[in-house]
Every structure is written in C-alpha cells, then in structure tokens.
Design a protein around this motif. Structure first.
Motif, short mmCIF file in Angstrom:
data_model
loop_
_atom_site.label_atom_id
_atom_site.label_comp_id
_atom_site.label_asym_id
_atom_site.label_seq_id
_atom_site.Cartn_x
_atom_site.Cartn_y
_atom_site.Cartn_z
N GLN A 9 6.84 8.97 -5.94
CA GLN A 9 6.01 8.49 -4.85
C GLN A 9 4.55 8.83 -5.12
OE1 GLN A 9 9.17 9.80 -3.13
NE2 GLN A 9 9.40 7.68 -3.69
N TYR A 19 1.04 4.47 8.08
CA TYR A 19 1.56 3.11 7.93
C TYR A 19 2.82 3.06 7.07
CZ TYR A 19 -0.93 3.77 3.57
OH TYR A 19 -1.38 4.29 2.38
N CYS A 20 3.34 4.22 6.65
CA CYS A 20 4.35 4.26 5.59
C CYS A 20 5.76 4.46 6.14
CB CYS A 20 4.00 5.40 4.64
SG CYS A 20 5.27 5.71 3.42
N ARG A 69 -4.57 9.65 5.21
CA ARG A 69 -4.43 9.63 3.76
C ARG A 69 -4.70 11.00 3.11
NH1 ARG A 69 -1.77 6.99 0.49
NH2 ARG A 69 -3.36 6.79 -1.09
N CYS A 120 6.76 13.07 -1.28
CA CYS A 120 5.31 13.23 -1.41
C CYS A 120 4.87 14.37 -0.49
CB CYS A 120 4.60 11.93 -1.03
SG CYS A 120 4.72 11.53 0.71
N GLY A 125 0.79 -1.22 0.00
CA GLY A 125 0.00 0.00 0.00
C GLY A 125 0.82 1.27 0.00
N GLU A 126 2.15 1.13 0.11
CA GLU A 126 2.99 2.34 0.08
C GLU A 126 3.31 2.72 -1.36
OE1 GLU A 126 6.46 1.69 2.44
OE2 GLU A 126 5.25 0.72 3.95
N CYS A 127 3.74 3.96 -1.52
CA CYS A 127 4.13 4.42 -2.84
C CYS A 127 5.51 3.88 -3.18
CB CYS A 127 4.16 5.93 -2.86
SG CYS A 127 2.58 6.63 -2.40
N ASN A 140 -1.88 9.79 -5.93
CA ASN A 140 -2.87 9.68 -4.86
C ASN A 140 -4.08 10.58 -5.13
OD1 ASN A 140 -1.86 7.76 -2.96
ND2 ASN A 140 -0.18 9.19 -2.57
N SER A 175 2.46 13.80 1.77
CA SER A 175 1.61 13.13 2.77
C SER A 175 2.43 12.62 3.94
CB SER A 175 0.87 11.97 2.10
OG SER A 175 0.17 12.44 0.98
N ASP A 176 1.73 12.04 4.87
CA ASP A 176 2.37 11.53 6.08
C ASP A 176 1.57 10.32 6.55
OD1 ASP A 176 3.95 11.36 8.33
OD2 ASP A 176 2.67 12.71 9.50
N CYS A 177 1.39 9.35 5.65
CA CYS A 177 0.51 8.22 5.95
C CYS A 177 1.05 7.45 7.16
CB CYS A 177 0.40 7.30 4.74
SG CYS A 177 -0.20 8.17 3.27
N THR A 230 8.22 4.51 3.61
CA THR A 230 8.86 5.09 2.42
C THR A 230 9.22 6.55 2.65
OG1 THR A 230 7.69 3.62 0.93
CG2 THR A 230 8.51 5.65 -0.02
N LYS A 231 8.30 7.27 3.30
CA LYS A 231 8.52 8.73 3.43
C LYS A 231 9.76 9.04 4.27
CE LYS A 231 5.52 9.53 7.40
NZ LYS A 231 4.86 8.21 7.58
S1 SF4 Z 1 3.42 8.97 3.12
FE1 SF4 Z 1 3.82 9.51 0.99
S2 SF4 Z 1 5.10 7.82 0.21
FE2 SF4 Z 1 4.12 7.10 2.09
S3 SF4 Z 1 2.22 6.02 1.39
FE3 SF4 Z 1 1.69 8.16 1.93
S4 SF4 Z 1 1.80 9.25 -0.03
FE4 SF4 Z 1 2.95 7.33 -0.28
#
Ligand code: SF4
Length: 417
Positions: free
Chosen positions: A177, A139-140, A255, A133, A107-109, A213, A135-137, A142-143
């Motif tokens: 991303q 569960y992620c 999200r 990106c 589910g991550e970018c 997104n 965002s600050d999801c 990647t960021k």
């Molecule tokens: S925080 Fe950024 S990189 Fe991580 S899932 Fe959300 S949109 Fe994607």
C-alpha cells in the motif's frame, strides 16, 4: 479497491491492451465483475475501423455513462478521435491505455492482501513487501481491507526476491500500500535497507519501487536517494502521490504530509540523480477543493514537472468519510480534470521529446507489445517501444542498447544500436 466492468472491441492488439489493463488492476487489488450494474467503474476499450463502428462506440459510451458512476474510454477511437466523445457530451474520461489502471485506482494505494504471495508473470516478478499503511485517508476504502502496516523482515523479503530472480524474473516490482513506511511497525522505516540488500542478489535484473507516500519517504529521503544513486539495478523512478497542491485539501484528505515535504523529497532526488522519473498522482474535485486550491495544484504540477502523472476525478467510495461530504458538481470536476490532464500531456510529451536522438544503454525488454513490437524500460523507467523486434531477435528479458528515434505522448520509439 474497486469493482470494474470492462468491454473490449476490435482487433487482437486491443484485446492485448485490455489484458494488460486487467493485469495491472489485479495487482492493485481490484476485482472484475460481470455486468455494469455491479461495477463502481466501467472501462470501454474502443475500436475505430469503420464509421459504423464509431457510431456504435459512441452509443455504447453513452449507455455506459448513464449506467455507472465512472466511465473511462480508451483504445483506438479514444486516442484518434477523443474529441468525438467530448462533443457528444459523454460523461467520461478519455485516456490512453497506460493511464486507465491508475484512474480506476482513484488515488488509493494498491491492495496487498494478507496472504499476498510473489507472482511471476513473464519476466516480471511482483513482490509485495508488506501490507497495510500508516495512514487513514478520508477517501480510502483500501485501508478497511488491509489495516495498519505489517512488515515481514528484510531477510524474508530478500529470500522472496531471490526466489523470483532464480525463477526468471528480470524486473522485480516492489509493491505494497505504501512502500515508504515499510518497517515502521518495527519502529524504523527501512525501505532503503531492503532495496540495498535486494540489489546485492546475484543476477541481471531491475527493480521498480511501487507507490510510496510522501510522508513515509520524507524521513528517509536522503538515504533512499543515495541507495538509488548507488545501485544500477534500481530504476531511478519514484512514485510519490501528492494528491493536491493545497495543504488545506491535504488536511481534509488526512494525507499526513504537507506540500513542502513532497517538494523536499523531489529536490533531494533531483540533487542525487541526474536522470530520473518522478511519478505522482493528483485527485481533482475533492469535496472541499476551492478554485484557489485547484490553482495551487496546477502550480505545483508545473513547478515539479513530473514525467508520469495520474489525474483522478474525485469519486465517492461507500463507507468513507469523504463520501459524507457535500460534493462538487460534475461539471467543475470535469473542467478541473480536463485542465490538469492537458498540462499533464504537455509535460509528459516534452519529457519524451527531450529523449529523441539520445542513446540508452542496458535497456530491459519487459514484454511483448502490439504487432511485432516489444516494450522496454530504460534506467529511469521510461517506456521505449522497439518495432520489428523479431528482426533484431529481441525477446522479453533481453538487455539492449537503444537509440531513441521518435516520441508519442506516453512513450518513445527506439532502435537497437
Ligand atoms: S489510507 Fe492508506 S491505503 Fe488508503 S490511500 Fe491512504 S495511504 Fe493509501
């Protein structure tokens, strides 16, 4: 950004599929590790030639399921006898080869590192247009590697695209991303303007836009849909991961979009494009997801009927806020994932079945398939397989008119006209 372990059994065609999986994982920023004990995710690409092999595959799946948090079983045995793994109680997701990379991505970018450069792989050119990106999801992870959006200028990206096309790229894959927020650091989302400029480059090529997104796309949905409608170089394909049909869960995921915004994006594209592919992702079993939330996701799936769907069982990634939440039991996650995967297969199969008997013009041959086949993409990025390709003299990079003759769940077969 996951560390994965992959094991492949059987023939060269199975090894070819594993190579494809690994390429796509590499492009999404994931890393292969030696040994399951270091991996977040294990992939078992199975073979099923003889009964003894089947027993070995089942035993190996059981071992891997015990040793790793997430196991994805794919390959010939998974497709032909997927129920054998279910009946044996193996804690794994059984998937088609094409579905594995998205499942691993969780589910991550995709990760675009700061020094990401364009890559030419066969006739496919991979063009990272930005990193980071907005965002600050919750569960992620990647960021943590990529940070906030950092967008090179339109001119810089157009020059990179031109270089890839001159070097032989026939399919440009625009990645990042979150391609929908390209330019936001300059105060203006400008993906549509970039795509317009890339499509002006001289040459015969196609462009696939990577993950965008819903939040970023929503503010430019009209402009984006008309750029798609005006430029035949663009595959009419949008990957907008909604992740849940519940605004409560989307809030807990942080999200930054609401379900209604996603639906408005889909409606705008429906109005502008007669034939296109909606691709989306759902994470099932997020820690705060109730039965009602899950029912809302199922309803959204049936309402918007995407033609490409990635279903991921939620899995904790270390160092994320969601990892500290009290999780749901594995059985609930598995049941919800199975329910959604069943509807997904139904929807995607129907989309491909509807194409049978139709013709498609200027379909791009993208890569070699198994045996003597080639994999092609039509204007909506639907996958068409042509068998006995050498008889027709087809090679990657060719454009061909096809008639769709039959379908499987994730693709259709076609013959040159
Ligand atoms: S925080 Fe950024 S990189 Fe991580 S899932 Fe959300 S949109 Fe994607």
């Amino acid at each position: 950004m996951a560390r994965y372990h992959i094991e492949t059994y059987g023939c060269t065609s199975n090894r070819g599929e594993s190579r494809q999986i690994e390429r796509r994982l590499r492009d999404a920023g994931h890393h292969r590790v030696d040994g399951v004990d270091e991996a977040d995710v294990a992939i078992l690409n199975t073979c099923t030639v003889v009964e003894k092999t089947e027993r070995n595959m089942l035993r190996r799946a059981e071992e891997l399921a015990d040793e790793t948090a997430d196991l994805y079983v794919t390959g010939c045995m998974a497709l032909a006898q997927g129920e054998a793994f279910v009946n044996a109680g193996v804690d794994a997701d059984v998937l088609h080869w094409d579905e594995v990379p998205e499942a691993v991505t969780n589910g991550e970018c995709p990760t675009t590192t700061p020094d990401a450069e364009p890559i030419l792989d066969g006739v496919v050119g991979i063009l990272p247009i930005a990193r980071g990106c907005m965002s600050d999801c919750s569960y992620c992870i990647t960021k943590h590697a990529t940070g906030k959006i950092d967008s090179p200028s339109i001119e810089e990206n157009v020059e990179k695209a031109r270089a890839l096309i001159h070097a032989g790229a026939k399919e440009l894959r625009i990645t990042g991303q979150d391609t929908g927020v390209y330019g936001w650091d300059d105060g203006e989302r400008k993906l549509h303007r970039l795509l317009d400029r890339i499509c002006d480059i001289e040459g015969d090529f196609r462009v696939r836009v990577g993950m965008a997104n819903p939040k970023g796309v929503h503010g430019i949905r009209e402009e984006l849909a008309s750029v798609f409608a005006d430029n035949e170089e663009l595959y009419d394909f949008l990957h907008a991961p909604v992740q849940s049909g519940s605004d409560d869960v989307l809030g807990d995921m942080r999200r930054q979009h609401q379900v209604s915004e996603y639906v408005e994006v889909v409606e705008t594209f429906d109005d502008a494009l007669p034939y296109w592919t909606l691709s989306t992702d759902f994470i099932v079993g997020f820690p705060t997801e109730t039965d009602h939330d899950h029912a809302q996701s199922m309803a959204l799936l049936r309402e918007t009927r995407p033609e490409k769907i990635n279903v991921t069982r939620f899995s904790k990634r270390p160092g994320t806020d969601a990892a500290d939440m009290k999780g749901l039991g594995g059985t609930i996650k598995k049941e919800r994932s199975s329910e959604m995967s069943e509807v997904k297969r139904e929807l995607v199969r129907e989309a491909y079945a509807d194409m049978v008997g139709e013709t498609r013009e200027d379909v791009l041959v993208v890569e070699e398939g198994t045996g003597d086949s080639v994999k092609c993409r039509d204007s909506a990025y639907r996958q068409l397989i042509v068998r006995s390709a050498s008889e027709y003299g087809l090679e990657p990079g060719d454009f061909v008119d096809l008639e769709v003759t039959a379908n499987e769940t994730m693709y259709a077969f076609a013959e040159p006209l």
